[in-house]
Motif scaffolding. Structure first.
Motif, PDB file in Angstrom:
ATOM      1  N   UNK A  62      -0.357  -4.506   1.067  1.00 60.37           N
ATOM      2  CA  UNK A  62      -1.008  -3.528   0.195  1.00 60.37           C
ATOM      3  C   UNK A  62      -1.627  -4.209  -1.018  1.00 60.37           C
ATOM      4  N   UNK A  63      -0.951  -5.251  -1.527  1.00 60.14           N
ATOM      5  CA  UNK A  63      -1.498  -5.992  -2.655  1.00 60.14           C
ATOM      6  C   UNK A  63      -2.758  -6.744  -2.286  1.00 60.14           C
ATOM      7  N   UNK A  64      -2.784  -7.324  -1.081  1.00 60.24           N
ATOM      8  CA  UNK A  64      -3.991  -8.002  -0.626  1.00 60.24           C
ATOM      9  C   UNK A  64      -5.164  -7.029  -0.547  1.00 60.24           C
ATOM     10  N   UNK A  65      -4.890  -5.817  -0.039  1.00 56.00           N
ATOM     11  CA  UNK A  65      -5.940  -4.804   0.061  1.00 56.00           C
ATOM     12  C   UNK A  65      -6.409  -4.377  -1.325  1.00 56.00           C
ATOM     13  N   UNK A  66      -5.467  -4.061  -2.203  1.00 56.58           N
ATOM     14  CA  UNK A  66      -5.813  -3.546  -3.531  1.00 56.58           C
ATOM     15  C   UNK A  66      -6.646  -4.545  -4.326  1.00 56.58           C
ATOM     16  N   UNK A  67      -6.384  -5.846  -4.136  1.00 57.31           N
ATOM     17  CA  UNK A  67      -7.100  -6.873  -4.880  1.00 57.31           C
ATOM     18  C   UNK A  67      -8.311  -7.421  -4.121  1.00 57.31           C
ATOM     19  N   UNK A  68      -8.590  -6.852  -2.951  1.00 57.90           N
ATOM     20  CA  UNK A  68      -9.761  -7.278  -2.187  1.00 57.90           C
ATOM     21  C   UNK A  68      -9.660  -8.695  -1.663  1.00 57.90           C
ATOM     22  N   UNK A  69      -8.451  -9.123  -1.291  1.00 56.79           N
ATOM     23  CA  UNK A  69      -8.241 -10.511  -0.891  1.00 56.79           C
ATOM     24  C   UNK A  69      -8.168 -10.714   0.619  1.00 56.79           C
ATOM     25  N   UNK A  70      -7.827  -9.667   1.364  1.00 57.38           N
ATOM     26  CA  UNK A  70      -7.656  -9.808   2.796  1.00 57.38           C
ATOM     27  C   UNK A  70      -8.469  -8.796   3.578  1.00 57.38           C
ATOM     28  N   UNK A  71      -8.729  -9.108   4.848  1.00 49.30           N
ATOM     29  CA  UNK A  71      -9.475  -8.206   5.729  1.00 49.30           C
ATOM     30  C   UNK A  71      -8.501  -7.370   6.565  1.00 49.30           C
ATOM     31  N   UNK A  72      -8.770  -6.056   6.617  1.00 53.02           N
ATOM     32  CA  UNK A  72      -7.962  -5.137   7.409  1.00 53.02           C
ATOM     33  C   UNK A  72      -8.877  -4.141   8.102  1.00 53.02           C
TER      34      UNK A  72
END
Length: 453
Positions: A337-347
């Protein structure tokens, strides 16, 4: 319809070639078979312990079948021929990697990776081949005289038989091959990457080896071969320990991100050390003698979540600081969720049966220059020579696209397209605008209860 008439689509050729190559490499390098056995044991134990969470980054069927190979060629012509062979299997050139500055040792190559680019094709069979090409014109490694002799040697050899290339072109044009032609194509393609038993010119090989062991492996022989064939494992730290327990010497470290409590990102790799394999040499006075070379090794990888450009920038900065858990805690959030919120990972996003928007991580399908160079360097017996006072030959993604003669796909664009496609499909299912979902993906419900723990 008989088996002779059965039509093989590109993904079927790709899957069959991966199996054929694996069988051949196992015969040539028995320690590779041990690596496969340990990988299977580790993966089975992880699935038993973690259940569905173990398959969050791909089904166990996909992980078990997954391989990436590595080959090396010498010229743009050879690279174009490689592209034709892999094009028949639905594999496209993705990414540009410059290993010349990624290692302290002498690795005078640039690279791309041939792989499927469509999400459905990756799910069918994600076989990849990391393909490196020598840069003889780089004055940091090769003087003018050596460059001329090296290019003359490379121009005189033939790596791929005309029959193989003709079948490859037909398979790409017609979307596959029928039974007998498919069998011939697979046999010739596998043979092209077998280790040759022809005597090696000892003086020529040693001259190149003084510059770079990688250069000698590419330009010191009249053929090419598979350098390693890499299975995927779900717990690379456990595998490393089990291989050492079996008495197989591993390189000093696992390359890439560290082991920590947060999400696995990008790629972690390690290998057993290159083995001394007997080779025949022809000496300057014409004698044929036995010696050995260390050019092939057993690599294994653990794949994580693909990072966005911002995420990758953070990764690159963290690697410079040292791949330690403390550095990672300061650099990356400890949840998906942190990766998503900070725009760091692809989902990607899908709509479940109960109408909830679910989130799944996108698997990183590509490679890391520093990690690749680290693996290469760890398996070299000598550092080679590199004159840093000389200017390097200019090479970039555009140059590589021209050399390969095909569009060079940008991996970030491919991941972003997967995400956009999933949002469009989910929005259509829900009857809303895609931008509505794109604006609030961090609030999506995950399908795995442990994903954000």
């Amino acid at each position: 319809m008989t088996s002779h008439d059965t039509f093989h689509e590109p993904w079927q050729l790709r899957a069959a070639f991966a199996r054929s190559l694996s069988d051949m490499y196992g015969r040539e390098v028995p320690a590779y078979t041990t690596l496969l056995e340990v990988s299977h044991d580790v993966n089975a134990d992880v699935v038993r312990a973690q259940g569905a969470d173990a398959e969050r980054l791909g089904s166990i069927e996909r992980v078990t079948a997954e391989r990436h190979g590595a080959i090396r060629v010498g010229t743009p012509t050879e690279l174009q021929q490689v592209a034709r062979v892999f094009g028949a299997m639905g594999m496209r050139p993705v990414g540009f990697y410059d290993l010349r500055d990624a290692s302290s040792s002498s690795v005078p190559v640039i690279s791309t990776a041939f792989r499927p680019v469509d999400r459905a094709e990756l799910a069918r069979n994600p076989f990849r081949v990391f393909t490196s090409m020598l840069v003889p014109g780089d004055r940091r490694f090769f003087g003018a005289d050596l460059q001329q002799r090296l290019e003359r040697f490379l121009a005189a050899r033939t790596l791929f038989r005309p029959e193989l290339l003709a079948l490859a072109d037909r398979a790409e044009a017609e979307g596959g091959l029928a039974g007998d032609d498919a069998a011939t194509f697979l046999r010739l393609a596998t043979e092209a990457f077998e280790l040759s038993h022809e005597p090696v010119d000892q003086a020529w090989y040693r001259e190149l080896e003084a510059v770079s062991a990688v250069a000698a492996d590419i330009g010191g022989v009249a053929s090419t071969h598979i350098n390693h064939l890499t299975p995927r494992v779900l717990d690379i730290d456990d595998l490393y320990a089990r291989m050492e327990a079996r008495g197989i010497t591993m390189i000093d470290a696992i390359q890439g991100p560290p082991l920590w409590e947060g999400p696995d990102v990008l790629l972690r790799q390690t290998s057993f050390r290159a083995l001394a394999e007997p080779r025949t040499f022809r000496t300057p006075d014409g004698q044929v003698v036995q010696d050995s070379l260390r050019v092939r090794f057993g690599e294994v990888e653990a794949r994580g979540i693909a990072l966005t450009r911002e995420g990758r920038a953070r990764y690159d900065a963290a690697i410079v600081q040292g791949a330690t858990p403390d550095v990672w805690r300061q650099t990356f959030p400890d949840s998906e969720a942190g990766l998503v919120a900070q725009g760091l990972g692809y989902f990607t996003y899908e709509v479940s049966a109960d109408g909830a928007l679910t989130r799944e991580p996108v698997v990183y399908e590509d490679f890391l220059p520093r990690s690749v160079a680290g693996i290469f360097q760890s398996n070299l017996t000598e550092e080679g020579s590199k004159d840093a006072s000389q200017a390097g030959a200019e090479r970039d993604a555009d140059w590589m696209a021209g050399a390969v003669g095909r569009e060079l796909y940008d991996p970030f664009d491919l991941y972003a397209a997967q995400v956009a496609g999933s949002l469009t499909a989910a929005a259509h299912h829900l009857g809303v605008a895609p931008e509505t979902l794109a604006a609030t993906p961090a609030n999506a419900t995950t399908t795995s209860t442990g994903a954000d723990a």
